[in-house]
Design a protein around this motif. Sequence first.
Motif, PDB file in Angstrom:
ATOM      1  N   SER A   1       0.840  -1.205   0.000  1.00 58.11           N
ATOM      2  CA  SER A   1       0.000   0.000   0.000  1.00 58.11           C
ATOM      3  C   SER A   1       0.866   1.241   0.000  1.00 58.11           C
ATOM      4  O   SER A   1       2.047   1.182   0.328  1.00 58.11           O
ATOM      5  N   GLY A   2       0.268   2.330  -0.382  1.00 57.94           N
ATOM      6  CA  GLY A   2       0.967   3.615  -0.385  1.00 57.94           C
ATOM      7  C   GLY A   2       0.034   4.683   0.126  1.00 57.94           C
ATOM      8  O   GLY A   2      -0.195   4.808   1.310  1.00 57.94           O
ATOM      9  N   CYS A   3      -0.600   5.408  -0.790  1.00 53.00           N
ATOM     10  CA  CYS A   3      -1.408   6.571  -0.406  1.00 53.00           C
ATOM     11  C   CYS A   3      -2.714   6.196   0.291  1.00 53.00           C
ATOM     12  O   CYS A   3      -3.283   6.981   1.011  1.00 53.00           O
ATOM     13  N   ARG A   4      -3.229   5.015   0.067  1.00 57.41           N
ATOM     14  CA  ARG A   4      -4.492   4.528   0.628  1.00 57.41           C
ATOM     15  C   ARG A   4      -5.689   5.354   0.174  1.00 57.41           C
ATOM     16  O   ARG A   4      -6.714   5.408   0.830  1.00 57.41           O
TER      17      ARG A   4
ATOM     18  N   GLN B   1      -7.460  -1.881  -7.443  1.00 56.61           N
ATOM     19  CA  GLN B   1      -6.791  -1.129  -6.379  1.00 56.61           C
ATOM     20  C   GLN B   1      -7.475  -1.500  -5.071  1.00 56.61           C
ATOM     21  O   GLN B   1      -8.633  -1.137  -4.857  1.00 56.61           O
TER      22      GLN B   1
ATOM     23  N   CYS C   1      -7.137  -0.448  -2.110  1.00 58.54           N
ATOM     24  CA  CYS C   1      -7.430   0.608  -1.123  1.00 58.54           C
ATOM     25  C   CYS C   1      -8.756   1.297  -1.392  1.00 58.54           C
ATOM     26  O   CYS C   1      -9.314   1.922  -0.503  1.00 58.54           O
TER      27      CYS C   1
ATOM     28  N   GLY D   1      -6.286   5.755  -3.567  1.00 59.76           N
ATOM     29  CA  GLY D   1      -6.540   5.562  -4.984  1.00 59.76           C
ATOM     30  C   GLY D   1      -5.645   6.341  -5.917  1.00 59.76           C
ATOM     31  O   GLY D   1      -5.962   6.472  -7.097  1.00 59.76           O
ATOM     32  N   VAL D   2      -4.521   6.847  -5.412  1.00 62.56           N
ATOM     33  CA  VAL D   2      -3.677   7.678  -6.263  1.00 62.56           C
ATOM     34  C   VAL D   2      -2.442   6.929  -6.774  1.00 62.56           C
ATOM     35  O   VAL D   2      -2.150   6.928  -7.963  1.00 62.56           O
ATOM     36  N   CYS D   3      -1.737   6.249  -5.880  1.00 60.25           N
ATOM     37  CA  CYS D   3      -0.382   5.790  -6.237  1.00 60.25           C
ATOM     38  C   CYS D   3      -0.343   4.424  -6.941  1.00 60.25           C
ATOM     39  O   CYS D   3       0.651   4.070  -7.541  1.00 60.25           O
ATOM     40  N   ARG D   4      -1.379   3.632  -6.841  1.00 59.98           N
ATOM     41  CA  ARG D   4      -1.490   2.313  -7.466  1.00 59.98           C
ATOM     42  C   ARG D   4      -0.475   1.293  -6.921  1.00 59.98           C
ATOM     43  O   ARG D   4      -0.128   0.325  -7.570  1.00 59.98           O
ATOM     44  N   THR D   5       0.001   1.523  -5.698  1.00 56.13           N
ATOM     45  CA  THR D   5       0.910   0.560  -5.065  1.00 56.13           C
ATOM     46  C   THR D   5       0.155  -0.687  -4.624  1.00 56.13           C
ATOM     47  O   THR D   5       0.743  -1.745  -4.442  1.00 56.13           O
ATOM     48  N   CYS D   6      -1.155  -0.555  -4.447  1.00 58.80           N
ATOM     49  CA  CYS D   6      -1.930  -1.613  -3.792  1.00 58.80           C
ATOM     50  C   CYS D   6      -2.582  -2.562  -4.791  1.00 58.80           C
ATOM     51  O   CYS D   6      -3.500  -3.297  -4.422  1.00 58.80           O
TER      52      CYS D   6
HETATM   53  S1  FES Z   1      -2.526   2.561  -1.881  1.00 60.44           S
HETATM   54 FE1  FES Z   1      -2.244   4.134  -3.359  1.00 60.44          FE
HETATM   55  S2  FES Z   1      -3.697   3.587  -4.904  1.00 60.44           S
HETATM   56 FE2  FES Z   1      -4.053   2.171  -3.353  1.00 60.44          FE
END
Ligand code: FES
Length: 392
Positions: free
Chosen positions: A342-345, A378, A380, A347-352
Amino acid sequence: MAAGEVIRSMLTIRPKLTIRPMPPTRSMLPIRPMLPVRPALTAVAGVLTSPLTPDDYRAMVNPLWSRRHLSGRVEEVVPETPDAATVVLRPGRGWQRHLAGQHVGVGVDIDGGWHWRTFSLSSPPGRPDGLVTITVKAAPGGFVSHHVVHRLRPGAIVRLGQPTGRFVLPDDLPSRLLFVTAGSGITPVMSMLRGLALAGDRPDVFLAHVAPNGPAVIFGAELRRMAARTPGFHLHEHHTHPRPRRRARRPTMADLAAACGDLPDRPAWVCGPRALLDDAEAYWRAAGIAARLRTERFQPVARPSSGPGGRVRFVRSGREVLAGAGTSLLAAGEQADVAMPSGCRMGVCRTCLARLAGGRVRDLRTGEEHGDPGDIIQTCVSTAVGDVDLDL
Ligand code: FES
Ligand SMILES: Cc1cc2nc3c(=O)[nH]c(=O)nc-3n(C[C@H](O)[C@H](O)[C@H](O)COP(=O)(O)OP(=O)(O)OC[C@H]3O[C@@H](n4cnc5c(N)ncnc54)[C@H](O)[C@@H]3O)c2cc1C
């Protein structure tokens, strides 16, 4: 034998098994290609220590050695203002160096459950002592932020994601920069300013910061010192409640433009509450210079809670959990102790991203339902619509 003694005895037996392997003989020649020594020993140790894995034992001895959960130890909690504190962390094995302005997912153990939130790193990248900092402001009624600011103590272990985010400076630095921040929005910018302070060829920097009053400015003393000592660093503080019992006055972008004459010419980084970011986006868009603006939002998306929710199965981890309609699949996985990227939680960074192995999901931002097996989602910002299988 008490549980603690069992664990201790296993821990003392294990090194004897691993550090004195028998010399290979012809009769011991492997039928299948031999595994590399370390993974092979780990696999043997895994069988001997089942149902706990060697990683569980590593983490018991020192949580920072775990390979499954990246962790950090709290070295110090430094109060910044009455409702904000900087947490100094020693990240564990596997931590990747951050870029100034990036953020990290932090899991905090509160009453036996891990609760994850995202915090910007406030330290400059690559501190020689290997430590990193986050700076947290207790949000009104905020569950995790209050705990971090008022209850977290040195020695506590937190879980960490990897640093991520695009709110960073370009490699090729412009000669003039503008930062507009409010409240805890100063944190990613502080990492950048501290990084720039260490750099040789510094650009001209204008920082406009909004806070209720002087003492409420996070890093106030350091920023004022920087402004007094650093040529080309201009600090403009806007206090919304300079005196008690006076009505708050939020600055408009026109106010900030009046303070910084060449504001439209400077590439800008803006971070703070939703209203400030909405104003900034409208201002830069109206001026036809939206491409010069980068923003970082701290507040999560609004979450409609309609729908049935369902049982979420994490296929590769072999875990499952019941998730309500408003619970993201990311939060559901964390509740089930699955290592969730996860990253931004928000919906922005797409880490999840994760692969949907079955079932359908609803996008928490739009309320739209979608999903076919194999879709990448995603986690998050997705919630379960009935039972869902995830390839995690
Ligand atoms: S944690 Fe960043 S888009 Fe889901
Ligand atoms: C990319 C990113 C970077 C972030 N960096 C930082 C940082 O460096 N420092 C920091 O203090 N926080 C930061 N945050 C915000 C942080 O992740 C939490 O949202 C915040 O600490 C509130 O969490 P909580 O558990 O205390 O509140 P919750 O218990 O989740 O929410 C309680 C109440 O607070 C409100 N609320 C939630 N978030 C905020 C907020 N940010 N401001 C005001 N009210 C809020 C909610 O609407 C709710 O009413 C960042 C968020 C993101 C997405």
